[in-house]
Structures are given as C-alpha cells and as structure tokens.
Design an enzyme around this catalytic site. Structure first.
Site, PDB file in Angstrom:
ATOM      1  N   LYS A   1       0.838  -1.210   0.000  1.00  0.00           N
ATOM      2  CA  LYS A   1       0.000   0.000   0.000  1.00  0.00           C
ATOM      3  C   LYS A   1       0.871   1.258   0.000  1.00  0.00           C
ATOM      4  O   LYS A   1       0.676   2.163  -0.809  1.00  0.00           O
ATOM      5  CB  LYS A   1      -0.898   0.020   1.233  1.00  0.00           C
ATOM      6  CG  LYS A   1      -1.504   1.406   1.520  1.00  0.00           C
ATOM      7  CD  LYS A   1      -2.308   1.477   2.793  1.00  0.00           C
ATOM      8  CE  LYS A   1      -1.523   1.777   4.025  1.00  0.00           C
ATOM      9  NZ  LYS A   1      -1.355   3.199   4.359  1.00  0.00           N
ATOM     10  N   ASN A   2       1.862   1.300   0.891  1.00  0.00           N
ATOM     11  CA  ASN A   2       2.643   2.538   1.049  1.00  0.00           C
ATOM     12  C   ASN A   2       3.640   2.757  -0.072  1.00  0.00           C
ATOM     13  O   ASN A   2       4.264   3.801  -0.157  1.00  0.00           O
ATOM     14  CB  ASN A   2       3.329   2.563   2.413  1.00  0.00           C
ATOM     15  CG  ASN A   2       2.321   2.775   3.521  1.00  0.00           C
ATOM     16  OD1 ASN A   2       1.166   3.093   3.251  1.00  0.00           O
ATOM     17  ND2 ASN A   2       2.744   2.567   4.761  1.00  0.00           N
TER      18      ASN A   2
ATOM     19  N   CYS B   1      -4.757  12.901  11.908  1.00  0.00           N
ATOM     20  CA  CYS B   1      -5.517  11.645  11.940  1.00  0.00           C
ATOM     21  C   CYS B   1      -5.393  11.085  13.350  1.00  0.00           C
ATOM     22  O   CYS B   1      -4.783  11.702  14.229  1.00  0.00           O
ATOM     23  CB  CYS B   1      -4.982  10.666  10.893  1.00  0.00           C
ATOM     24  SG  CYS B   1      -3.392  10.020  11.340  1.00  0.00           S
TER      25      CYS B   1
ATOM     26  N   ARG C   1       0.217  15.022  12.162  1.00  0.00           N
ATOM     27  CA  ARG C   1       0.753  14.767  10.818  1.00  0.00           C
ATOM     28  C   ARG C   1       1.050  16.059  10.041  1.00  0.00           C
ATOM     29  O   ARG C   1       0.473  16.353   8.999  1.00  0.00           O
ATOM     30  CB  ARG C   1      -0.220  13.891  10.013  1.00  0.00           C
ATOM     31  CG  ARG C   1      -0.725  12.649  10.703  1.00  0.00           C
ATOM     32  CD  ARG C   1       0.317  11.603  10.988  1.00  0.00           C
ATOM     33  NE  ARG C   1       0.829  10.948   9.804  1.00  0.00           N
ATOM     34  CZ  ARG C   1       0.274   9.911   9.196  1.00  0.00           C
ATOM     35  NH1 ARG C   1      -0.853   9.447   9.644  1.00  0.00           N
ATOM     36  NH2 ARG C   1       0.821   9.356   8.135  1.00  0.00           N
TER      37      ARG C   1
ATOM     38  N   ASP D   1       4.883   1.042  11.961  1.00  0.00           N
ATOM     39  CA  ASP D   1       3.663   0.393  11.464  1.00  0.00           C
ATOM     40  C   ASP D   1       3.517  -1.036  11.955  1.00  0.00           C
ATOM     41  O   ASP D   1       2.497  -1.665  11.683  1.00  0.00           O
ATOM     42  CB  ASP D   1       3.644   0.402   9.932  1.00  0.00           C
ATOM     43  CG  ASP D   1       3.480   1.792   9.380  1.00  0.00           C
ATOM     44  OD1 ASP D   1       3.650   1.984   8.170  1.00  0.00           O
ATOM     45  OD2 ASP D   1       3.193   2.703  10.175  1.00  0.00           O
TER      46      ASP D   1
ATOM     47  N   ARG E   1      -8.415  -0.215   4.280  1.00  0.00           N
ATOM     48  CA  ARG E   1      -7.482   0.713   3.641  1.00  0.00           C
ATOM     49  C   ARG E   1      -6.111   0.074   3.457  1.00  0.00           C
ATOM     50  O   ARG E   1      -5.324   0.525   2.636  1.00  0.00           O
ATOM     51  CB  ARG E   1      -7.320   1.971   4.499  1.00  0.00           C
ATOM     52  CG  ARG E   1      -8.620   2.673   4.772  1.00  0.00           C
ATOM     53  CD  ARG E   1      -8.398   3.977   5.440  1.00  0.00           C
ATOM     54  NE  ARG E   1      -7.569   4.852   4.603  1.00  0.00           N
ATOM     55  CZ  ARG E   1      -7.434   6.149   4.827  1.00  0.00           C
ATOM     56  NH1 ARG E   1      -8.043   6.695   5.847  1.00  0.00           N
ATOM     57  NH2 ARG E   1      -6.684   6.897   4.053  1.00  0.00           N
TER      58      ARG E   1
HETATM   59  C1  EPZ Z   1       4.390   7.187   6.019  1.00  0.00           C
HETATM   60  O1  EPZ Z   1       3.662   8.255   6.608  1.00  0.00           O
HETATM   61  C2  EPZ Z   1       3.442   6.001   5.986  1.00  0.00           C
HETATM   62  N1  EPZ Z   1       2.276   6.311   5.165  1.00  0.00           N
HETATM   63  C3  EPZ Z   1       2.998   5.656   7.410  1.00  0.00           C
HETATM   64  O2  EPZ Z   1       2.194   4.473   7.339  1.00  0.00           O
HETATM   65  C4  EPZ Z   1       4.236   5.339   8.245  1.00  0.00           C
HETATM   66  O3  EPZ Z   1       3.843   5.096   9.579  1.00  0.00           O
HETATM   67  C5  EPZ Z   1       5.208   6.530   8.199  1.00  0.00           C
HETATM   68  O4  EPZ Z   1       5.533   6.848   6.825  1.00  0.00           O
HETATM   69  C6  EPZ Z   1       6.514   6.245   8.937  1.00  0.00           C
HETATM   70  O5  EPZ Z   1       7.136   5.129   8.401  1.00  0.00           O
HETATM   71  C7  EPZ Z   1       2.381   6.218   3.808  1.00  0.00           C
HETATM   72  O6  EPZ Z   1       3.421   5.901   3.272  1.00  0.00           O
HETATM   73  C8  EPZ Z   1       1.136   6.529   3.021  1.00  0.00           C
HETATM   74  P1  EPZ Z   1       6.604  10.547   8.022  1.00  0.00           P
HETATM   75  P2  EPZ Z   1       4.277   9.752   6.582  1.00  0.00           P
HETATM   76  O7  EPZ Z   1       6.551  11.793   7.209  1.00  0.00           O
HETATM   77  O8  EPZ Z   1       5.038   9.971   5.333  1.00  0.00           O
HETATM   78  C9  EPZ Z   1       6.809  13.975  11.293  1.00  0.00           C
HETATM   79  C10 EPZ Z   1       0.335   3.112   7.763  1.00  0.00           C
HETATM   80  O9  EPZ Z   1      -0.140   2.640   8.813  1.00  0.00           O
HETATM   81  N2  EPZ Z   1       6.691  14.912  10.168  1.00  0.00           N
HETATM   82  O10 EPZ Z   1       7.785   9.636   7.864  1.00  0.00           O
HETATM   83  O11 EPZ Z   1       3.187  10.709   6.907  1.00  0.00           O
HETATM   84  C11 EPZ Z   1       5.538  13.180  11.518  1.00  0.00           C
HETATM   85  O12 EPZ Z   1       4.622  13.909  12.310  1.00  0.00           O
HETATM   86  C12 EPZ Z   1       0.806   4.553   7.734  1.00  0.00           C
HETATM   87  O13 EPZ Z   1       0.477   2.471   6.691  1.00  0.00           O
HETATM   88  C13 EPZ Z   1       6.850  16.270  10.388  1.00  0.00           C
HETATM   89  O14 EPZ Z   1       7.079  16.709  11.520  1.00  0.00           O
HETATM   90  O15 EPZ Z   1       5.291   9.689   7.814  1.00  0.00           O
HETATM   91  C14 EPZ Z   1       6.048  11.950  12.210  1.00  0.00           C
HETATM   92  O16 EPZ Z   1       6.212  12.245  13.588  1.00  0.00           O
HETATM   93  C15 EPZ Z   1       0.609   5.255   9.064  1.00  0.00           C
HETATM   94  N3  EPZ Z   1       6.735  17.126   9.343  1.00  0.00           N
HETATM   95  C16 EPZ Z   1       7.419  11.722  11.590  1.00  0.00           C
HETATM   96  O17 EPZ Z   1       7.783  12.979  10.988  1.00  0.00           O
HETATM   97  C17 EPZ Z   1       6.493  16.685   8.060  1.00  0.00           C
HETATM   98  O18 EPZ Z   1       6.429  17.516   7.134  1.00  0.00           O
HETATM   99  C18 EPZ Z   1       7.450  10.660  10.508  1.00  0.00           C
HETATM  100  O19 EPZ Z   1       6.443  10.973   9.570  1.00  0.00           O
HETATM  101  C19 EPZ Z   1       6.323  15.291   7.851  1.00  0.00           C
HETATM  102  C20 EPZ Z   1       6.445  14.433   8.917  1.00  0.00           C
END
Ligand code: EPZ
Length: 431
Positions: free
Chosen positions: A22-23, A123, A128, A317, A409
């Site tokens: 999915k991701n 969410c 996020r 995850d 999802r």
């Molecule tokens: C991706 O989310 C995945 N989703 C998530 O999977 C996964 O948990 C996550 O990466 C971490 O591996 C998809 O790929 C669609 P991040 P993403 O940006 O990209 C902070 C699932 O269950 N952050 O790596 O949103 C954020 O708040 C989902 O399949 C900022 O501060 O994750 C978090 O604390 C859930 N500013 C950390 O970084 C930003 O601009 C990591 O988030 C972006 C992120």
C-alpha cells in the site's frame, strides 16, 4: 458499516499470498503525473486507498484503466496516462479522505509548474504536519503559499515556463512522505538536487527504482543521501509494486499469537529484517525459503524491549501488531513509540479483551500471559485495527471488530486470507 467476527483459539497453518505494498502504491501512482506517456503498475493491491488515488488522478485529467493481472500477479494492473493535465488542484473533499493525496504536490509542481492541494488534516495517530514537505520543495525553488486551507506551490519561470531549479535540503527529521514528495519534484528540475538524511524505507527505494525506469537520474538509492540530476522530461514505464512488508509482518504476528505456522508467499526478507529479528528474539522460528518466509511459533513467546525507528529500525507500522502478540509472551515487554505522538489507540480496546498494558508517555509496558476474552471492540486506525484482529484470533470466544473500513485501507481481502489458513473469521454487513 461492516464488522468482522472472529471466534478465537484456532492455530493458523498454511500459505498467505502477500499483496503489493500500500505505502509503495500510494507514491508510485502519482508518478503518472510526471510524464505524458502511459505508466503501467503491476501487482497493485485491491485497497480502498488505491481506488481513491485513482479517482484523485482522474481529477487532473489522468486516465486510469484496470487490466486483468497475470497469474503471477496477486494484484491488479493499472495503466495511467496524463497526456494533457486539465487541472492542478487537489480538492478538499478528496484530500480529507486520504492524507496520502499530499503526494501529488511534488509531481504536479514538477510537471506543470504549479499545484494547489488542500492541506491534509491530522488523523488518529497524530497531527501529521507537512512542514518538511514544504521546506524541501522551497529548497529546490518552489514558492509556497498557504491560504484558506490549501497549499499552493509555484515553480519560478525559466524561459517563460515554470520549472523548479533543484537545490540542497537536509531533513532535520526523517520523513517518508516529504522525501517522496521532493524526489518526485526534483527529477524534472532544471539543475541537480542533494537530499541529506532522506528516508531509506523500502518504499522510497521502490519509488527511486520506478523514477529511474522512467528516465530519472538518481544516485545513492537506499542510502540517506540522494543525488538527483533533473531531466527535461520523463517517459512512461511498466513497473511491479514491491510486496507489502507490513502486511507480511502482520500475518507473521498472526502465526506467532496463535502458535501456528504460516508461509508468507512473495514477502521480502530484506525489507522485513528488523521485524524478523524481533520475531526470532521472541522465540519464533523464521525460515527464508525460495518463494516465501515461513514463520512458526512452536514454543512459548519471550518478552521483548522494542523502540520504533525509521528504516532499517523497527517499523512504527508494526508496533500495534507486536503489542497484541506480546500479550501472549511469558513476561512483560516494553515498547517505545518514537515516531508518532498518539499511536496507542489500540490499548484501551485491547484492555477490554483482558489485556494489561501500562502506557506512560511514549512507552507502553505490555504484561504477558494475558488470558484474552473476546469482546466487541472498535477500530480507530489502520494498524490498531489489525492488533484487535490478532488479539481476537487468540482470544477465547467471539470478538467483533467494528469500523473495519480502517482495515480495508491497508489489508486486501483480510478475512479471506485468514479463513484460508484456518481462522474462524467472517465479515458481517451493516450492524
Ligand atoms: C508514512 O507516513 C506512511 N504512510 C505511514 O504508514 C508510516 O507510519 C510513516 O511513513 C513512517 O514510516 C504512507 O506511506 C502513506 P513521516 P508519513 O513523514 O510519510 C513527522 C500506515 O499505517 N513529520 O515519515 O506521513 C511526523 O509527524 C501509515 O500504513 C513532520 O514533523 O510519515 C512523524 O512524527 C501510518 N513534518 C514523523 O515525521 C512533516 O512535514 C514521521 O512521519 C512530515 C512528517
């Protein structure tokens, strides 16, 4: 709303086909925006989010056609073509349903010189933010404007055409989505781009491999430093989506919690190393075979101390699923969630099944040897829902998981796959 009913206690045994990730699918699909030629993705999972992303791409004038998959493909084949983009606006009513929609921002501004995307809300697991997405795009030349709940990114005009310049950005925090967004923008920039402390998740590698197949120039793939040489244009490609390492890890936990043995067909051990190492440390046997990973729990589970971390660390995850599994361990485990600020929504629901888990801030102490009893429970987010399914598989009696749209999802044909290996599980219509 559908519900899932489980009568627990069966040991699972057999083979489960692992679907496309999915991701990965959600970051490969927006690449169709980067070329006027057809992009064909194989092994796409049959998931609600993939369908939603297809509808989103249609908004911009990208055609999407589903073709019959080959026998070797568990998933679907979709051909997308954005010959002429008719819009560069991603509307609120679509983005609010799927946060991953923000991943059109980079490719749209990279292809069309501008993009307007509704800000994704938070969410269940956290607020996020997308500040790193925006800072990274600014670093390669985009002008960012926030107004009325939308973000607008505009590339500077070079010879009258909006085109990003390229540049350098060092991520203060590892971000999967921000790395993906700026990668998809940098590949068609005028100059070169260097990204430091970039995410290294297998889904990023999948994205880089697709972009290279489309003609992009990227070095350092799989490392935290990516160097991209911008190209004037990219061409179409045919590409197979990687297997879903989180789905595979989730079913590995199902084998462990039921004392069973499952072959995870098509899973990639390389992508799952931290998960497999944790399972082995918990006393689960892991055998990497030619076409599958065999996970068998033939003895008691041992407690673990685990912290989530960016790849190659233990995946956030997988945290909820391991928490459920460790309820059956012979002793107390300590889990620390370092990535998201609110990723313990499954705890109160597991407690309703008899779990004893103490949460203090980012750390959860999971008391083992739990005698789980089935109960009606509520899914709150994707991976939390899976932890409730896992607990239900091991609980005595009936567990009814509500709001299973969360599950749909991220898990393709979940009840079919589990029925196929001996689980007493069924989906009930509107409750
Ligand atoms: C991706 O989310 C995945 N989703 C998530 O999977 C996964 O948990 C996550 O990466 C971490 O591996 C998809 O790929 C669609 P991040 P993403 O940006 O990209 C902070 C699932 O269950 N952050 O790596 O949103 C954020 O708040 C989902 O399949 C900022 O501060 O994750 C978090 O604390 C859930 N500013 C950390 O970084 C930003 O601009 C990591 O988030 C972006 C992120």
């Amino acid at each position: 709303m559908d519900r899932i009913l489980i009568r627990g206690g069966n040991r699972l045994s057999g083979r489960i086909a692992i679907s496309g990730a999915k991701n990965s699918a959600l970051t490969l699909m927006p690449c169709a925006l980067l070329t006027d030629e057809p992009l064909t993705l194989r092994n796409l999972p049959r998931l609600a989010d993939v369908d939603s992303f297809g509808h989103l791409l249609n908004q911009f004038g990208v055609s999407t056609t589903i073709e019959g998959g080959r026998p070797s493909d568990f998933g679907r084949v979709m051909t997308m073509r954005g010959q002429q983009l008719t819009s560069t606006v991603a509307p609120y009513d679509i983005v609010r349903k799927m946060r991953a929609s923000i991943l059109v921002l980079g490719p749209l501004v990279g292809r069309a010189g501008e993009a307007t995307v509704s800000l994704p809300g938070g969410c269940a697991i956290g607020n996020r933010p997308i500040d790193l997405h925006l800072k990274a795009l600014e670093a390669i030349g985009a002008e960012i404007e926030l107004a009325a709940g939308y973000v607008k990114a505009v590339a500077p005009k070079i010879n009258g055409v909006g085109r990003l310049t390229g540049g350098r950005f060092s991520f203060p925090v590892v971000s999967v989505g921000a790395t993906e967004n700026v990668l998809m923008a940098a590949v068609t920039a005028k100059g070169g781009t260097i990204l430091e402390n970039a995410a290294r998740e297998p889904e990023i590698v999948d994205l880089c491999n697709l972009l290279v197949a489309m003609g992009a120039s990227i070095s350092g793939i799989g490392t935290e430093t990516l160097e991209i040489e911008g190209r004037d244009r990219l061409h179409g490609a045919m590409y197979r989506v990687m297997p879903d390492r989180i789905e595979a890890g989730s079913y590995a936990c199902a084998a462990a919690i039921t004392g069973g043995s499952l072959d995870l067909v098509g899973a990639s051990a390389h992508d799952m190393r931290a998960t497999l190492d944790a399972l082995i440390e918990a006393g689960v046997s892991v055998e990497e075979r030619k076409d599958a990973i065999r996970v068998s729990a033939d003895g008691p589970l041992k407690p673990l101390t685990l912290s989530t971390a960016p790849f190659p660390g233990f995946a956030t995850d997988m945290q909820a699923q391991f928490m459920a599994m460790l309820l059956k361990a012979d002793g107390a485990s300590v889990l620390t969630e370092t990535i998201f600020e609110n990723r313990y929504m499954h705890v109160p629901e597991l407690a309703r099944m008899g779990a004893h888990i103490d949460v203090r801030g980012r750390t959860a102490v999971v008391h083992g040897n739990a005698s789980l009893v089935g109960a009606p429970v509520m899914a709150t987010d994707l991976r939390a829902s899976m932890s409730l399914i896992l607990a239900g598989l091991a609980a005595e009696g009936r567990t009814e998981v509500n709001r299973v749209y969360h599950l749909d999802r991220g898990y393709e044909r979940l009840e079919e796959k589990l029925q196929g290996v001996g689980a007493d599980i069924e989906r009930l219509g509107d409750g």
